[in-house]
Design a protein around this motif. Structure first.
Motif, PDB file in Angstrom:
ATOM      1  N   VAL A 221      82.401 -77.869   0.232  1.00 20.47           N
ATOM      2  CA  VAL A 221      81.925 -79.232   0.488  1.00 20.47           C
ATOM      3  C   VAL A 221      83.104 -80.145   0.808  1.00 20.47           C
ATOM      4  O   VAL A 221      83.059 -80.930   1.773  1.00 20.47           O
ATOM      5  N   GLU A 222      84.162 -80.066   0.030  1.00 21.15           N
ATOM      6  CA  GLU A 222      85.324 -80.919   0.261  1.00 21.15           C
ATOM      7  C   GLU A 222      85.956 -80.621   1.621  1.00 21.15           C
ATOM      8  O   GLU A 222      86.359 -81.544   2.349  1.00 21.15           O
TER       9      GLU A 222
ATOM     10  N   GLY B 229      84.465 -79.425   4.251  1.00 21.01           N
ATOM     11  CA  GLY B 229      83.576 -79.906   5.293  1.00 21.01           C
ATOM     12  C   GLY B 229      83.646 -81.412   5.438  1.00 21.01           C
ATOM     13  O   GLY B 229      83.716 -81.949   6.558  1.00 21.01           O
ATOM     14  N   LEU B 230      83.629 -82.128   4.325  1.00 23.08           N
ATOM     15  CA  LEU B 230      83.704 -83.597   4.386  1.00 23.08           C
ATOM     16  C   LEU B 230      85.052 -84.063   4.936  1.00 23.08           C
ATOM     17  O   LEU B 230      85.126 -85.131   5.562  1.00 23.08           O
ATOM     18  N   ALA B 231      86.099 -83.273   4.725  1.00 24.63           N
ATOM     19  CA  ALA B 231      87.413 -83.649   5.256  1.00 24.63           C
ATOM     20  C   ALA B 231      87.403 -83.726   6.778  1.00 24.63           C
ATOM     21  O   ALA B 231      88.175 -84.488   7.369  1.00 24.63           O
ATOM     22  N   CYS B 232      86.507 -82.966   7.415  1.00 27.22           N
ATOM     23  CA  CYS B 232      86.407 -83.031   8.877  1.00 27.22           C
ATOM     24  C   CYS B 232      86.052 -84.443   9.327  1.00 27.22           C
ATOM     25  O   CYS B 232      86.568 -84.942  10.339  1.00 27.22           O
ATOM     26  N   PHE B 233      85.179 -85.097   8.568  1.00 27.93           N
ATOM     27  CA  PHE B 233      84.705 -86.420   8.962  1.00 27.93           C
ATOM     28  C   PHE B 233      85.762 -87.500   8.758  1.00 27.93           C
ATOM     29  O   PHE B 233      85.597 -88.614   9.256  1.00 27.93           O
ATOM     30  N   ALA B 234      86.821 -87.193   8.038  1.00 23.14           N
ATOM     31  CA  ALA B 234      87.916 -88.139   7.823  1.00 23.14           C
ATOM     32  C   ALA B 234      89.116 -87.856   8.718  1.00 23.14           C
ATOM     33  O   ALA B 234      90.074 -88.642   8.738  1.00 23.14           O
TER      34      ALA B 234
ATOM     35  N   LEU C 184      75.492 -86.212   4.060  1.00 24.14           N
ATOM     36  CA  LEU C 184      76.021 -85.079   3.305  1.00 24.14           C
ATOM     37  C   LEU C 184      76.557 -85.523   1.940  1.00 24.14           C
ATOM     38  O   LEU C 184      76.425 -84.787   0.955  1.00 24.14           O
ATOM     39  N   GLU C 185      77.136 -86.702   1.870  1.00 23.62           N
ATOM     40  CA  GLU C 185      77.584 -87.214   0.569  1.00 23.62           C
ATOM     41  C   GLU C 185      76.397 -87.436  -0.364  1.00 23.62           C
ATOM     42  O   GLU C 185      76.512 -87.213  -1.577  1.00 23.62           O
ATOM     43  N   GLN C 186      75.260 -87.825   0.192  1.00 26.31           N
ATOM     44  CA  GLN C 186      74.064 -88.032  -0.630  1.00 26.31           C
ATOM     45  C   GLN C 186      73.561 -86.730  -1.241  1.00 26.31           C
ATOM     46  O   GLN C 186      73.024 -86.721  -2.349  1.00 26.31           O
ATOM     47  N   VAL C 187      73.687 -85.623  -0.511  1.00 25.43           N
ATOM     48  CA  VAL C 187      73.094 -84.363  -0.987  1.00 25.43           C
ATOM     49  C   VAL C 187      74.130 -83.399  -1.557  1.00 25.43           C
ATOM     50  O   VAL C 187      73.772 -82.279  -1.930  1.00 25.43           O
ATOM     51  N   ARG C 188      75.383 -83.803  -1.663  1.00 26.56           N
ATOM     52  CA  ARG C 188      76.440 -82.862  -2.043  1.00 26.56           C
ATOM     53  C   ARG C 188      76.182 -82.228  -3.408  1.00 26.56           C
ATOM     54  O   ARG C 188      76.426 -81.023  -3.572  1.00 26.56           O
ATOM     55  N   ASP C 189      75.726 -82.992  -4.390  1.00 23.26           N
ATOM     56  CA  ASP C 189      75.485 -82.410  -5.712  1.00 23.26           C
ATOM     57  C   ASP C 189      74.397 -81.348  -5.641  1.00 23.26           C
ATOM     58  O   ASP C 189      74.504 -80.283  -6.270  1.00 23.26           O
ATOM     59  N   ALA C 190      73.345 -81.626  -4.880  1.00 26.33           N
ATOM     60  CA  ALA C 190      72.274 -80.640  -4.743  1.00 26.33           C
ATOM     61  C   ALA C 190      72.756 -79.401  -3.996  1.00 26.33           C
ATOM     62  O   ALA C 190      72.333 -78.280  -4.300  1.00 26.33           O
TER      63      ALA C 190
ATOM     64  N   VAL D  19      75.800 -78.101  -4.084  1.00 27.87           N
ATOM     65  CA  VAL D  19      76.609 -77.292  -5.002  1.00 27.87           C
ATOM     66  C   VAL D  19      75.738 -76.716  -6.115  1.00 27.87           C
ATOM     67  O   VAL D  19      75.816 -75.520  -6.444  1.00 27.87           O
ATOM     68  N   ASP D  20      74.881 -77.560  -6.711  1.00 28.37           N
ATOM     69  CA  ASP D  20      74.042 -77.093  -7.821  1.00 28.37           C
ATOM     70  C   ASP D  20      73.093 -75.985  -7.374  1.00 28.37           C
ATOM     71  O   ASP D  20      72.783 -75.073  -8.157  1.00 28.37           O
ATOM     72  N   GLY D  21      72.643 -76.043  -6.140  1.00 26.64           N
ATOM     73  CA  GLY D  21      71.726 -75.030  -5.644  1.00 26.64           C
ATOM     74  C   GLY D  21      72.412 -73.783  -5.102  1.00 26.64           C
ATOM     75  O   GLY D  21      71.740 -72.834  -4.700  1.00 26.64           O
ATOM     76  N   GLY D  22      73.748 -73.786  -5.054  1.00 28.98           N
ATOM     77  CA  GLY D  22      74.485 -72.608  -4.626  1.00 28.98           C
ATOM     78  C   GLY D  22      74.603 -72.429  -3.125  1.00 28.98           C
ATOM     79  O   GLY D  22      75.028 -71.373  -2.646  1.00 28.98           O
ATOM     80  N   ALA D  23      74.271 -73.473  -2.336  1.00 32.25           N
ATOM     81  CA  ALA D  23      74.364 -73.349  -0.875  1.00 32.25           C
ATOM     82  C   ALA D  23      75.817 -73.390  -0.402  1.00 32.25           C
ATOM     83  O   ALA D  23      76.140 -72.856   0.668  1.00 32.25           O
ATOM     84  N   ALA D  24      76.682 -74.029  -1.169  1.00 34.06           N
ATOM     85  CA  ALA D  24      78.112 -74.081  -0.854  1.00 34.06           C
ATOM     86  C   ALA D  24      78.865 -74.367  -2.134  1.00 34.06           C
ATOM     87  O   ALA D  24      78.315 -74.914  -3.096  1.00 34.06           O
TER      88      ALA D  24
END
Length: 268
Positions: free
Chosen positions: A239-240, A242-247, A221-227, A229-234
């Motif tokens: 994103v932040e 969602g990634l906080a769940c993994f920490a 997910l960190e690899q695709v995060r820019d895409a 956001v840029d693509g409007g999926a989230a």
């Protein structure tokens, strides 16, 4: 801004070997997935001199395992980008830069073909699967494995579910992947191509801050995060969150399912 419609495929825009951190992500994938894959491969009755093909070989962990399993055989480790394979020194290992969609390999070339996380990412997956079956020697085995996201849909954690689904949507739109229905249809595509002795395994592992699947999906997910956001999926905030769940050391959920199917080519 949205990604252009004439996008490149998997490995060109998203998750390619040239991206920073991709070797670490592939190592996480091997840590998460190899044990279950090897457990099935070790049950297949392969001769010591079997000819094996590992398509989309990545770091080559499965290819090297097959060298041990078939000590008198040969293993071809194939990928679109072989930079993580080129340093492997073994006279029985053939590293090939190969596009499975266009490669011209002789029929009946291999006693085992392994393809993990490959077919679901190819829009012409049905045609490629038929090509793989055609490369099997009589009595040879095909082992395919792909992700299906269905466990995520029932997640009680909204932030995790939102980010995972956004990642799925981005990869699907950018690459043409089917991470919902393709693997969920296994083993039907193998049966339709006349394979016998067909088997099915579904692996649905826990996601925590330090589990192998948690590390794998966080890195992906960190690899695709820019895409995403840029693509409007989230949004960036989603994103932040969602990634906080993994920490979060208290977080536990289910990873997307990894569905494996295997079968044997008729002997005549």
């Amino acid at each position: 801004m949205p990604l252009p419609d004439d996008h490149g495929g998997y490995g060109e825009r998203l998750l390619g070997q040239s991206r920073p951190g991709e070797a670490d992500r592939l190592a996480a994938l091997a840590d998460a997935c190899d044990p279950a894959t090897v457990a099935v491969l070790d049950t297949l009755p392969l001769a010591p001199d079997s000819r094996c093909l590992d398509v989309g070989a990545g770091l080559g962990t499965i290819a090297r395992r097959l060298l041990v399993r078939c000590p008198q055989g040969r293993v071809t480790a194939a990928d679109l980008d072989t930079r993580f394979l080129d340093g492997t020194a073994d006279p029985r290992l053939d590293v090939r830069r190969l596009d499975v969609r266009t490669a011209d390999l002789p029929a009946g070339s291999f006693d085992l073909i392994h393809a993990r996380n490959l077919l679901a990412h190819l829009p012409d997956r049905e045609r490629v699967l038929s090509r793989l079956v055609g490369w099997l020697a009589p009595g040879g085995f095909l082992y395919v494995e792909d992700v299906s996201f269905f466990p995520v849909d029932s997640s009680p954690h909204a932030a995790y579910r939102t980010l995972m689904r956004a990642g799925l949507a981005t990869v699907g739109r950018t690459v043409g992947s089917d991470l919902d229905g393709w693997a969920r249809s296994y083993p039907a595509p193998l049966l339709a191509r006349g394979l016998t002795d067909v088997g099915l395994r579904v692996r649905c592992a826990p996601v925590t801050a330090d589990s192998p699947d948690g590390v794998l999906w966080r890195r992906s997910l960190e690899q695709v995060r820019d895409a995403v956001v840029d693509g409007g999926a989230a949004t960036e905030r989603e994103v932040e969150e969602g990634l906080a769940c993994f920490a979060d050391p208290a977080f536990t959920d289910l990873a997307p399912a990894l569905v494996a199917a295997w079968g044997r080519a008729p002997r005549s």
